[in-house]
Design a protein around this motif. Sequence first.
Motif, short mmCIF file in Angstrom:
data_model
loop_
_atom_site.label_atom_id
_atom_site.label_comp_id
_atom_site.label_asym_id
_atom_site.label_seq_id
_atom_site.Cartn_x
_atom_site.Cartn_y
_atom_site.Cartn_z
N ASP A 7 40.88 -25.68 45.67
CA ASP A 7 39.70 -25.87 46.49
C ASP A 7 38.57 -25.04 45.86
O ASP A 7 38.68 -23.82 45.75
N ASN A 8 37.50 -25.71 45.45
CA ASN A 8 36.42 -25.02 44.74
C ASN A 8 35.78 -23.91 45.56
O ASN A 8 35.17 -23.01 44.99
N SER A 9 35.93 -23.95 46.87
CA SER A 9 35.37 -22.85 47.67
C SER A 9 36.15 -21.56 47.43
O SER A 9 35.64 -20.48 47.69
N GLN A 12 34.93 -18.17 45.38
CA GLN A 12 34.26 -16.98 45.89
C GLN A 12 35.23 -15.84 46.18
O GLN A 12 34.80 -14.71 46.40
N THR A 149 27.79 -23.34 55.55
CA THR A 149 28.88 -24.23 55.17
C THR A 149 28.37 -25.23 54.14
O THR A 149 27.22 -25.65 54.17
N THR A 150 29.24 -25.56 53.23
CA THR A 150 28.99 -26.58 52.23
C THR A 150 30.20 -27.49 52.24
O THR A 150 31.32 -27.04 52.04
N VAL A 153 33.04 -26.26 54.34
CA VAL A 153 33.73 -25.02 53.96
C VAL A 153 32.73 -23.87 54.06
O VAL A 153 31.59 -23.97 53.61
N PHE A 155 30.88 -20.51 53.23
CA PHE A 155 30.50 -19.67 52.11
C PHE A 155 29.59 -18.57 52.65
O PHE A 155 28.79 -18.81 53.55
N ALA A 163 29.78 -18.81 43.18
CA ALA A 163 30.13 -20.19 42.81
C ALA A 163 29.15 -20.73 41.76
O ALA A 163 29.56 -21.40 40.81
#
Length: 184
Positions: A7-9, A12, A149-150, A153, A155, A163
């Motif tokens: 998961d790219n989140s 962070q 949220t992005t 998700v 952040f 990121a």
Amino acid sequence: MGDAAFDNSQIQHTACPACGHDASAIPTGDLAPALVDVGRRWREFLGAVTDYPGGVDALGTRPDPAAWSALEYGCHVRDVLSLFARRVEVSLLAHRPAHAWWDHEQAAIDDYYLAQDPAAVADDLEHAAAELAALVQPLRPEAWDRPSTTDGVEFTVAGLVRAAWHEAVHHLDDARSVVPAPSA
């Protein structure tokens, strides 16, 4: 672009399993200089490749139809840095904003990344990195924790900046692997 299971989140909070870069290890006070540095490294890479015979063509050559060229990676990073600067600005002003999804694949088509001038991309990318750095340099400690949220998700501002930095260094590695700069 990346491991579908990752998961790219998470970038962070942990190192990227694909490239090994760990944005979470960068203290918030060091993020602005790290952004300026990666902008400079992109400029140096694009300039070095452009300067050797056939370099401009090499920058725009895809290693295969499903992979991006070095120039496309540069355009993507430039746009990511600009987009994340806007996301940070909104996150600093609004209470828990929800950032819209950005279709980076469609942006490559719509903005015809392959036709862009490498020198202009280098200028704009370095400028975008410096702009994001200037935005976050004066932040007070509590500002780094502001949430947003992005794509659903959460952040923090620090997570957004980490990121963005990760995208820049990860894709610089990608671009270098597609078109290695000549050795000095």
